[in-house]
Enzyme design. Structure first.
Site, PDB file in Angstrom:
ATOM      1  N   ARG A 113       0.822  -1.207   0.000  1.00 23.96           N
ATOM      2  CA  ARG A 113       0.000   0.000   0.000  1.00 23.96           C
ATOM      3  C   ARG A 113       0.854   1.254   0.000  1.00 23.96           C
ATOM      4  O   ARG A 113       1.898   1.330   0.637  1.00 23.96           O
ATOM      5  CB  ARG A 113      -0.904   0.013   1.232  1.00 23.96           C
ATOM      6  N   GLN A 114       0.390   2.260  -0.728  1.00 27.83           N
ATOM      7  CA  GLN A 114       0.895   3.622  -0.688  1.00 27.83           C
ATOM      8  C   GLN A 114       2.386   3.727  -0.993  1.00 27.83           C
ATOM      9  O   GLN A 114       3.089   4.552  -0.421  1.00 27.83           O
ATOM     10  CB  GLN A 114       0.563   4.261   0.671  1.00 27.83           C
ATOM     11  N   GLY A 116       3.140   3.541  -4.486  1.00 27.38           N
ATOM     12  CA  GLY A 116       3.114   3.856  -5.904  1.00 27.38           C
ATOM     13  C   GLY A 116       3.107   2.679  -6.842  1.00 27.38           C
ATOM     14  O   GLY A 116       3.576   2.783  -7.974  1.00 27.38           O
ATOM     15  N   LEU A 117       2.553   1.537  -6.422  1.00 26.37           N
ATOM     16  CA  LEU A 117       2.487   0.355  -7.282  1.00 26.37           C
ATOM     17  C   LEU A 117       1.080   0.109  -7.824  1.00 26.37           C
ATOM     18  O   LEU A 117       0.779  -0.956  -8.331  1.00 26.37           O
ATOM     19  CB  LEU A 117       2.998  -0.877  -6.518  1.00 26.37           C
ATOM     20  N   GLY A 119      -2.067  -0.059  -6.431  1.00 27.90           N
ATOM     21  CA  GLY A 119      -2.970  -1.003  -5.784  1.00 27.90           C
ATOM     22  C   GLY A 119      -4.433  -0.643  -5.944  1.00 27.90           C
ATOM     23  O   GLY A 119      -5.279  -1.519  -6.124  1.00 27.90           O
ATOM     24  N   ALA A 122      -5.691  -1.429  -9.455  1.00 28.98           N
ATOM     25  CA  ALA A 122      -5.776  -2.879  -9.660  1.00 28.98           C
ATOM     26  C   ALA A 122      -7.123  -3.417  -9.171  1.00 28.98           C
ATOM     27  O   ALA A 122      -7.736  -4.270  -9.816  1.00 28.98           O
ATOM     28  CB  ALA A 122      -4.631  -3.588  -8.942  1.00 28.98           C
ATOM     29  N   ASP A 164      -1.389   3.808 -15.184  1.00 24.18           N
ATOM     30  CA  ASP A 164      -1.604   2.619 -14.352  1.00 24.18           C
ATOM     31  C   ASP A 164      -2.657   1.700 -14.959  1.00 24.18           C
ATOM     32  O   ASP A 164      -2.483   0.476 -15.035  1.00 24.18           O
ATOM     33  CB  ASP A 164      -2.055   3.022 -12.948  1.00 24.18           C
TER      34      ASP A 164
END
Length: 335
Positions: A113-114, A116-117, A119, A122, A164
């Site tokens: 979480r948090q 920058g991936l 989430g 998604a 994203d």
């Protein structure tokens, strides 16, 4: 009973961040090490089931504080609810008749979480995939990212870009062009030009992310958005250069010029640093990676870095450097 399960994966920006929301270009890769999964099955009424991220009972005030630091004041349930609303609106506008069967839906995610991936997006993309199958609705692949983006920007007021959602819909590695001349309207949405690329063109790449809590994407982007819309010359200049180096990075990939790609990745971070306030602990991740010879820049909004390295010895030095600052290193699974 029909049970539908769909996944969407984490992602990392290879180059171009954060120009995707500012008429720029980006190249991104999917990161299949982490995923969000949504499960939908027919039910008597519409029911949204909370996950661990939506908990409202805590053993202590300290646990509550930690949960807010990790997940913010909202879990993923608001994302699912907003996605269902936007999906229904899309179907109404397109004249798609929805059957009257109801469903129960739940989500789970192991995306950090948090950092920058991506989430949040998604969860949205996986939810859309479930709804499309349940209602037998076909949404064109190039439109789906824009619909997913509208969930956050229009329903929830979160500043975000298309990058994203594009890579989570297309997967693999994708070159994206969001320049004004490439943007077009389709089914009421603005869409860019998306070009899948062979991940085999990549040199060895790594991903590292902080094990400490970070800031939500909307915190990072809100000030930058205002400065861009006000026409701040420095911001406009940087966005133009980010778009330019992304085009050059694409050419470097096609030539398999790993050295030049690494230089451009480093330049990406330097440009970002020139217009954004970088948290010291995030900047340290980049500096530690560069000290061992790897290239590095932010994989997203901050808290995770991506770059290239030359050999196993460098990877091991990088791993040791990341452990010292409480970060996890991995090789992203792309295909």
């Amino acid at each position: 009973m029909q049970i539908i399960r769909k996944r969407a994966y984490a992602r990392a920006g290879l180059i171009g961040n954060p120009s995707d929301g500012y008429h720029g270009r980006t190249i991104s890769i999917i990161v299949k090490n982490f995923w969000a999964r949504v499960t939908l099955y027919e039910w008597d009424e519409i029911e949204l089931l909370p996950s661990q991220e939506d908990q409202s009972r805590f053993r202590s005030i300290h646990e509550l504080v930690h949960d807010v630091q990790l997940h913010g004041y909202y879990g993923g349930l608001r994302l699912v609810k907003a996605t269902i609303r936007k999906f229904a609106e899309y179907c109404y506008r397109q004249g798609c008749r929805l059957h009257d069967r109801n469903f129960s839906i739940r989500y789970e995610s192991n995306i950090p979480r948090q950092v920058g991936l991506a989430g949040s997006s998604a969860i949205i993309v996986a939810t859309l995939r479930c709804l499309m199958e349940f209602y037998d609705v076909d949404i064109p692949r190039h439109v789906l990212p824009s619909l997913a983006l509208s969930v956050e920007t229009e329903e929830l007021g979160i500043a975000a870009g298309l990058q994203d959602r594009v890579i989570q819909v297309y997967e693999g590695m994708v070159y994206m062009d969001f320049t004004r001349e490439k943007m077009r309207r389709d089914r009421g949405f603005w869409c860019g030009q998306y070009e899948p690329m062979d991940p085999g063109l990549l040199p060895p790449v790594y991903l590292a992310y902080s094990l400490d809590s970070s800031e939500p994407t909307e915190v990072v982007h809100n000030n930058l958005r205002a400065r861009y819309e006000q026409g701040e010359p420095k911001v406009l200049q940087v966005m133009e250069e980010l778009a330019a180096i992304t085009w050059e990075a694409k050419e470097a990939l096609l030539r398999r010029d790993a050295r030049r790609l690494g230089e451009l990745i480093n330049r990406n971070y330097d440009l970002r640093e020139s217009i954004c306030k970088i948290l010291p602990r995030h900047a340290e991740m980049v500096h530690r990676a560069r000290e061992v010879g790897a290239s590095a820049h932010f994989a997203g909004s901050g808290g995770a870095i991506l770059g290239s390295y030359t050999d196993e010895a460098m990877y091991q030095r990088l791993d040791a450097a990341m452990q010292k600052i409480h970060c996890r290193l991995l090789r992203p699974i792309i295909v």
